[in-house]
Motif scaffolding. Structure first.
Motif, mmCIF file in Angstrom:
data_model
loop_
_atom_site.group_PDB
_atom_site.id
_atom_site.type_symbol
_atom_site.label_atom_id
_atom_site.label_comp_id
_atom_site.label_asym_id
_atom_site.label_seq_id
_atom_site.Cartn_x
_atom_site.Cartn_y
_atom_site.Cartn_z
ATOM 1 N N LEU A 194 0.814 -1.219 0.000
ATOM 2 C CA LEU A 194 0.000 0.000 0.000
ATOM 3 C C LEU A 194 0.845 1.265 0.000
ATOM 4 N N CYS A 195 2.160 1.113 0.040
ATOM 5 C CA CYS A 195 3.014 2.294 -0.179
ATOM 6 C C CYS A 195 4.095 1.908 -1.179
ATOM 7 N N ASP A 196 3.681 1.255 -2.230
ATOM 8 C CA ASP A 196 4.615 0.751 -3.243
ATOM 9 C C ASP A 196 4.158 1.195 -4.632
ATOM 10 N N MET A 197 4.767 2.248 -5.146
ATOM 11 C CA MET A 197 4.434 2.708 -6.497
ATOM 12 C C MET A 197 5.446 2.169 -7.514
ATOM 13 N N TYR A 198 6.280 1.267 -7.061
ATOM 14 C CA TYR A 198 7.286 0.659 -7.928
ATOM 15 C C TYR A 198 6.673 -0.539 -8.668
ATOM 16 N N HIS A 199 5.633 -1.122 -8.077
ATOM 17 C CA HIS A 199 5.137 -2.410 -8.579
ATOM 18 C C HIS A 199 4.082 -2.344 -9.689
ATOM 19 N N PRO A 200 3.250 -1.261 -9.791
ATOM 20 C CA PRO A 200 2.075 -1.379 -10.669
ATOM 21 C C PRO A 200 2.373 -1.808 -12.104
ATOM 22 N N ALA A 201 3.396 -1.236 -12.695
ATOM 23 C CA ALA A 201 3.639 -1.510 -14.111
ATOM 24 C C ALA A 201 4.045 -2.967 -14.344
ATOM 25 N N PHE A 202 4.456 -3.641 -13.274
ATOM 26 C CA PHE A 202 4.921 -5.028 -13.422
ATOM 27 C C PHE A 202 3.915 -6.018 -12.860
ATOM 28 N N SER A 203 3.521 -5.787 -11.590
ATOM 29 C CA SER A 203 2.514 -6.687 -11.001
ATOM 30 C C SER A 203 1.231 -6.644 -11.826
ATOM 31 N N HIS A 204 0.890 -5.455 -12.311
ATOM 32 C CA HIS A 204 -0.399 -5.274 -12.983
ATOM 33 C C HIS A 204 -0.260 -5.141 -14.489
ATOM 34 N N GLU A 205 0.806 -5.694 -15.003
ATOM 35 C CA GLU A 205 1.066 -5.595 -16.440
ATOM 36 C C GLU A 205 -0.089 -6.161 -17.259
ATOM 37 N N SER A 206 -0.763 -7.181 -16.733
ATOM 38 C CA SER A 206 -1.846 -7.818 -17.496
ATOM 39 C C SER A 206 -3.053 -6.904 -17.649
ATOM 40 N N THR A 207 -3.069 -5.768 -16.938
ATOM 41 C CA THR A 207 -4.205 -4.847 -17.074
ATOM 42 C C THR A 207 -3.888 -3.706 -18.029
ATOM 43 N N VAL B 35 1.610 7.820 2.968
ATOM 44 C CA VAL B 35 0.642 8.426 2.051
ATOM 45 C C VAL B 35 1.243 8.444 0.651
ATOM 46 N N GLN B 36 0.536 7.846 -0.301
ATOM 47 C CA GLN B 36 0.963 7.928 -1.705
ATOM 48 C C GLN B 36 0.427 9.209 -2.302
ATOM 49 N N GLY B 37 1.220 9.832 -3.136
ATOM 50 C CA GLY B 37 0.727 10.991 -3.867
ATOM 51 C C GLY B 37 -0.371 10.573 -4.839
ATOM 52 N N PRO B 38 -1.137 11.553 -5.359
ATOM 53 C CA PRO B 38 -2.262 11.217 -6.240
ATOM 54 C C PRO B 38 -1.793 10.611 -7.557
ATOM 55 N N MET B 39 -2.615 9.716 -8.104
ATOM 56 C CA MET B 39 -2.337 9.104 -9.399
ATOM 57 C C MET B 39 -2.537 10.136 -10.498
ATOM 58 N N PRO B 40 -1.734 10.064 -11.554
ATOM 59 C CA PRO B 40 -1.958 10.973 -12.673
ATOM 60 C C PRO B 40 -3.288 10.670 -13.348
ATOM 61 N N ARG B 41 -4.097 11.677 -13.577
ATOM 62 C CA ARG B 41 -5.369 11.445 -14.274
ATOM 63 C C ARG B 41 -5.898 12.778 -14.785
#
Lengths: 159, 427
Positions: free
Chosen positions: B204-217, B261-267
């Motif tokens: 929940l404080c890991d912005m390093y993982h999304p592009a890899f863990s969630h690559e299938s999305t 606290v994670q900063g906001p996602m780009p959108r």
């Protein structure tokens, strides 16, 4: 005239497409406005006022299937093997004018992924089916699991 | 486990695999981390009316969160004062009194003994007014803007001091509710992870993982499926389908209490729809038209309140992390509604939360798989250490008591581990 045999034949084929991971063919059984729903509450009335395990219109279904085909879908590496067993098929309601019927049956799904324990799911399916010549289009399919409000391991393939 | 043994499990940039594998460490965590800190037990909207209750657990101990007839929120140990049976077996409901099924002892919703059958069978040497015969209250209960926390420790800092810098996360969400309050309704997603609870809170404080863990999305352009009506899909990889640099720009903040606290996602801003215009109008009535844009500007994504709960500001929800065993954790995800906002927004939230947080979601499933692979991988004896060195030494203090770093900095996890060690080794 829609018979139980017609409906059963259709459902048996429908779940076999899932077992054979022919997800695109499975999706094609749904009408354009069709949806697949696995509620997360008993007797859930509305997919929008309570969370669900699955609530896929065709657009979301397409996204789900695209992901199931992705080479790096970790939760399906290795992929699930499933077998569905359906029985106790009933036609609950017939709307001859619209060429639709409401059908139900019991189901059991076994799921195995190498390296993991085999899992068992079961409950009742309900379908709203629309006559299409000799076969049907699915207006909606609902999978009512007996443990729908329980705690689940990660799920990847539809019931 | 003694202090020396525990101190050997954490270094600045690493945690020993034993912290994730050893049942003795887990037992100590239940006693010293979950048994001492403020633990989230629920939201007061879940027990809105007198007699409303729900059952949950703190540090594996069963408790009941309920609303007493005087309107106060109570947290009671779910244990009969007589022979120790669980009194409340339902997950939630409404009751005037709680009744133990074994011998029929009944309790008021403040835990005091209301009555027992055949009470004349107790002689004068038995004091039936002894509070220890009741359902005992958890030592401390406090609420911050509807979020109810309890502590099994009789003395601990105030809830507000414990929350510190993450109060802002709750404040900002409550400000987005035209009626000035949030509520939980619409059930919850529940899933079990066969892995240690710390893997979930680290994620929940890991912005390093999304592009890899969630690559299938991800689609070929690096964007994800849409998470809101009319959304183009969040970019997870850059326009070229590769670059990841914007993840660092989101930023990450960590606090000494172990929160992050994670900063906001780009959108791309908010949708221009009729529903949303009604929502803005309702907010303008509360805050003044000039303040609406500020209120709607997200300054954060996930807030992880160590060790038990996370709140997401974008697709609003509360996530509870309940350790069950050293290698088993139960997660629940509750949609959070803004009171006074158009009902359509709640319906949309529930719909999209299915995609991201259901047991069958597109997102959590790959996370769960990774946590379970961590639990397996760490059985190897070749390497004792799990590494959290990313961005080490690059964090800088901000002016709100936190430390800030780049989005993919692992400072949030390091803060968790320091807070963990402090709890585990405290006298």
């Amino acid at each position: 005239m829609t018979t139980i045999a017609d409906v059963e034949r259709f459902i048996v084929r429908e779940v076999r497409l899932l077992d054979e991971r022919r997800f695109e063919d499975w999706m094609a059984l749904f009408d354009d406005d069709g949806y697949y729903w696995a509620p997360a509450a008993l007797d859930q009335k509305d997919p929008h006022d309570h969370v669900s395990l699955f609530f896929d219109d065709k657009k979301i279904m397409a996204t789900r299937i695209e992901r199931l085909r992705h080479p790096r879908i970790h939760i399906q590496t290795p992929p699930s093997r499933t077998v569905h067993l359906v029985g106790n098929v009933e036609i609950e309601e017939v709307d001859a004018e619209r060429g639709e019927c409401l059908a139900g049956c019991a189901f059991i799904m076994l799921e195995y992924r190498p390296g993991h324990d085999q899992r068992t799911f079961g409950g009742r399916y309900q379908y709203r089916l629309r006559r299409r010549g000799e076969s049907f289009a699915i207006a909606w399919k609902r999978a009512n699991l007996i443990n729908c409000d329980g705690t689940f391991p990660a799920l990847a393939v539809p019931f | 486990m003694d202090g020396r043994e525990l101190n050997a499990l954490v270094q600045d940039d690493r945690m020993h695999r034993r912290a994730f594998l050893d049942p003795a460490v887990f037992d100590a965590e239940m006693e010293r981390v979950f048994g001492r800190l403020w633990i989230y037990v629920g939201h007061d909207s879940q027990v809105a009316r007198p007699g409303d209750f729900l059952t949950t657990a703190i540090a594996r101990q069963p408790v009941v969160l309920c609303r007493h007839r005087d309107g106060s929120v109570r947290v009671l140990f779910n244990r009969c004062g007589h022979r120790g049976a669980l009194v409340v077996a339902e997950e939630s409901g409404n009751a005037e009194r709680f009744r133990c099924g074994y011998h029929g002892w009944t309790y008021h919703t403040d835990g005091t003994l209301a009555g027992l059958p055949l009470s004349d069978g107790y002689g004068p040497q038995v004091d039936l007014a002894d509070p220890a015969l009741g359902m005992l209250p958890v030592p401390q209960v406090a609420t911050y803007k509807g979020f109810v926390f309890a502590s099994l420790a009789p003395t601990s800092p105030s809830l507000e001091d414990f929350l510190g810098g993450v109060k802002t996360s709750i404040d900002e969400i409550v400000d987005r509710a035209p009626d000035g309050a949030v509520e939980i309704k619409g059930g919850c997603h529940r899933y079990v992870v066969h892995a240690n609870w710390k893997f979930q809170i680290e994620n929940l404080c890991d912005m390093y993982h999304p592009a890899f863990s969630h690559e299938s999305t991800l689609r070929a352009d690096g964007r994800q499926f849409e998470r809101r009506e009319g959304d183009a899909g969040a970019p997870v990889r850059g326009n070229d389908g590769r670059s990841l640099s914007f993840w660092d720009q989101t930023g990450m903040t960590a606090y000494t209490q172990g929160h992050s606290v994670q900063g906001p996602m780009p959108r791309a801003g908010e949708p221009d729809t009729e529903v949303y215009r009604r929502y803005r109008a309702a907010l303008a009535r509360r805050h003044g038209a000039a303040n609406v844009d500020r209120v709607l500007t997200l300054t954060r994504h996930n807030t992880m309140i160590f060790p038990s709960v996370a709140i997401q500001s974008l697709n609003l929800h509360v996530r509870t992390i309940t350790p069950v065993a050293v290698d088993k954790t139960e997660i629940r995800v509750y949609p959070l509604h803004l009171r006074g906002a158009p009902e359509e927004m709640s319906r949309e939230l529930i719909r999209y939360l299915n995609l991201t947080h259901a047991a069958a979601s597109f997102i959590q499933t790959d996370d769960v798989e990774m946590f379970e692979r961590q639990q397996q991988g760490l059985r190897t004896q070749a390497n004792d250490w799990v590494r959290y060195a990313r961005g080490l030494g690059q964090e800088r203090p901000d002016n709100e008591g936190g430390y800030r770093g780049a989005g993919t900095n692992e400072l949030g996890m390091r803060a968790q581990h320091r807070a963990w060690l402090e709890c585990m080794t405290a006298a």
